[in-house]
Design an enzyme around this catalytic site. Sequence first.
Site, PDB file in Angstrom:
ATOM      1  CG  ASP A 117      12.155  89.331 -46.087  1.00  0.00           C
ATOM      2  OD1 ASP A 117      12.909  88.436 -47.094  1.00  0.00           O
ATOM      3  OD2 ASP A 117      11.580  90.198 -46.560  1.00  0.00           O
ATOM      4  CB  SER A 138      10.672  88.084 -49.243  1.00  0.00           C
ATOM      5  OG  SER A 138       9.601  88.638 -48.471  1.00  0.00           O
ATOM      6  CB  SER A 165      14.179  85.303 -48.695  1.00  0.00           C
ATOM      7  OG  SER A 165      15.400  84.391 -48.855  1.00  0.00           O
TER       8      SER A 165
END
Lengths: 271, 271, 271, 271
Positions: free
Chosen positions: A184, A182, A144
């Site tokens: 993010d 991820s 991430s």
Amino acid sequence: LTNTLNVGLVSDALVQYMVRQNPDIGIGSSTVNVVVGETNDGYLNDLQGRHVRAEHVWAAIEASSAGLVAEGSVGAGTGTSCFGWKGGIGTASRVLPEKAGGFTLGALVQTNFGHPEELQVCGVRVGRQIRPPAPPSQARGDGSIMIVLATDAPLSARQLRRLCVRAAAGLARTGSLYGHGSGDFVIAFSTAHTLAHKPAALLATRTVVADEARAMAWLLPAVVESVEEAILNSLFRAETVIGRDGHRRVGLPVEEVVALVRMHDPAMSNE
Amino acid sequence: LTNTLNVGLVSDALVQYMVRQNPDIGIGSSTVNVVVGETNDGYLNDLQGRHVRAEHVWAAIEASSAGLVAEGSVGAGTGTSCFGWKGGIGTASRVLPEKAGGFTLGALVQTNFGHPEELQVCGVRVGRQIRPPAPPSQARGDGSIMIVLATDAPLSARQLRRLCVRAAAGLARTGSLYGHGSGDFVIAFSTAHTLAHKPAALLATRTVVADEARAMAWLLPAVVESVEEAILNSLFRAETVIGRDGHRRVGLPVEEVVALVRMHDPAMSNE
Amino acid sequence: LTNTLNVGLVSDALVQYMVRQNPDIGIGSSTVNVVVGETNDGYLNDLQGRHVRAEHVWAAIEASSAGLVAEGSVGAGTGTSCFGWKGGIGTASRVLPEKAGGFTLGALVQTNFGHPEELQVCGVRVGRQIRPPAPPSQARGDGSIMIVLATDAPLSARQLRRLCVRAAAGLARTGSLYGHGSGDFVIAFSTAHTLAHKPAALLATRTVVADEARAMAWLLPAVVESVEEAILNSLFRAETVIGRDGHRRVGLPVEEVVALVRMHDPAMSNE
Amino acid sequence: LTNTLNVGLVSDALVQYMVRQNPDIGIGSSTVNVVVGETNDGYLNDLQGRHVRAEHVWAAIEASSAGLVAEGSVGAGTGTSCFGWKGGIGTASRVLPEKAGGFTLGALVQTNFGHPEELQVCGVRVGRQIRPPAPPSQARGDGSIMIVLATDAPLSARQLRRLCVRAAAGLARTGSLYGHGSGDFVIAFSTAHTLAHKPAALLATRTVVADEARAMAWLLPAVVESVEEAILNSLFRAETVIGRDGHRRVGLPVEEVVALVRMHDPAMSNE
């Protein structure tokens, strides 16, 4: 910014710090909700040890200063990996021209994502030709990235959110697919106005961005470029780190990468 | 998909079509809410004329078929511009390997965004060297893109939404900054299950993607690649169009672009 | 606001109206995206006829004026049903005290939702004792409500969104469960600032709400109360309507309801 | 669930607990992200002391069991206030009829919100007539509520989200305006399926709710009623608490409230 299993300890250290600064918190005044970003750096880091203690958090706050930002394998970037290489902390910024207000837009990233073959530098698919020495043994997730955007442009919450969306374009330019594992995150803030905890009056007069089209015509590219450059800086500035159980992440071979990029695009020689 | 000022007429035509197919709509059965995507193609198109009439909508539905999809300056892509060149409709897809279910993921785009200098093809900043003949006079906005994703993988609404997010990475790879004026929309649907309007039973047994990590490891790159390729196809297949008031959008000089890309990356010769 | 199958025609009529007002739209200036709210009033209305034509839309705009708002079975509320009774258009507003800025907050609703037994008036479960004469034959869906909030308080987009959330509390106070078939939408706007389509300067100075806690302490109850009252007004002002195929919605027996509420709460007599 | 300044310590204790249960976390397996809900109970609680330690968290987990749930001034509800009275933990549930699958829907709440005059019980505006002995000195914020929904119906993420939205209607029925300072959160989960951390196969066959209209016709009222009842239970079961610095929150005078409700609605006598 810290590692995944350290969120609790860091969060508590921040609360302690805030209470020490303002003993009125939770008694005569309201409480605080701190924001902690995290990433799983368990390949290099002994995550279970939760080695970041309150003292480290306080020292980090006290040591913060204006001026150059340390990049590479520092702070919460010490144990991270990016495209199979050593990742870390990176930063970059742009200053807008006077006609766009002369504002500054900066990005800071903690990079911990990506598979080796995905890496792109200035559009060149570097990952197809330059690979880290050993196969990535941490193939469990896709990592991430935490992205923090800051600006002195007097943007509203709605306008700041628009900046966050564009950070994704900068991320994609490095080859990221925003992989499955991820998380993010992008957060953005403006330093333009100092908001009083207890405002003096109901209404106030503030400077705002009225010509949003003109401002965004400069701010949006600034976000995309800053995020892309910050990610590359996190790679270019990180050196090889040997972590827990002898795990090893090699620093990106910068000269080799630069040579490859220039071979693909001679014009890069002048940049 | 149509132009901005034609949304009402197209929407009404779709309703008429649906009612004709199912005279029970709104009487014995529920109503329908149709979905119409739009873009401002006013540089080439006489927008105010709202020239798309019900007959055109019905003809488009009746003419729909399996097989190759028309690309370039067709349908709702007839009047669009992309990176200062003639844009249009593009499509691309990927078939996953058997170990990932053998599913198909396809993208269809209507491209109408971007400034000439932003265009990237296979990572090469083509827009820095190849520009459309005349300066873009429609510099008012930054346009937009409609992206439709389809798959036969049995994904849930949550999983489909994850695909939509990754479409942004494919878009960014062509150089897009998701500009200020853009209303970039992505919708995704799965053809895996046919849902009955009036289900026979409260519960049902359905095939779902249980190993999301494995499926997404293939689906997410498929989305990114398909969207990037679909956008490039919309450019590569569009030919010069002269529209209202003599306005002109030139088709991308494909051979010139391919030569430039190959010069930067000899490996491309084999792709 | 209109019925579900009329969205396209109304949308197109609005575009025509705007183009007539400003012939530069889509040519020298940007395009417009109109907002149309809809509800399924198919029990009373011959939906498939799509009887709202451009002339009706234009007439409605031209007839708009300051002053009292028509309520009950008018406009887009002509065919709606609410808690099994005749619903319609309702409106209500609150004026804040001077210490909270003296601002006005108003709500306008199009009510088309609810089962007879759910109706609550001033907390009294009226629906348990007073029911419409015939069982509701349109038990297919649960309907929906459109809520429009307007204020002259200088709120930001973020602050307006907070108002929208609180509209749900007003809706719940009338007994609504936000049923399965509902597409309950709330939009809010502020009339405080007039935003130039082409701003004169990059930056501007604007009045904003600085003491959000103080403003919201008054605005949030104003939203909840206005929405609740507007919904009740839509019921109290609507008279029996006989629609397509002899379908009939009876107006709420106001005196009977008021008597029941007063019986439960004598204090209501003075309100 | 804990207090605002204790989030870090509780979060860390949960991580420790999980690691002890599964020593592979962060080493051979992925990491965990724990979920901690918080509220500001600083009027009664010595927030800065952050008195909840790891041992308390572990004891709470170990002591969890099937059967009746403790309500009132227990756990994270020990220091909370609700409508100026002592709030706390409350719970309620509904069992759906067989034709709707026979599923159970339960709610658990931590109540810490509301001004005295807002309280409504069964539609009766109790807060207008029954007030806590002393004026609320903690008028700084408007508090918040944490709502947890659980069901054994095999709902998807999308369907669970729909339940969360309806929790707001149950909250509104107690008189809440979702006040300015509130961070009202709802989370929902289904126990229908046990998802393997490492699935055996790419695809699986699962039971899903196919007739969503029928299921929601029962589940949505179950959510609204359970949340309303759980909030009332948190009040009805909480006894007077004297906290830090002699601060005092009085338990709701249940008999007085019940008498008032019955006076307004004699039918309540039988409920």
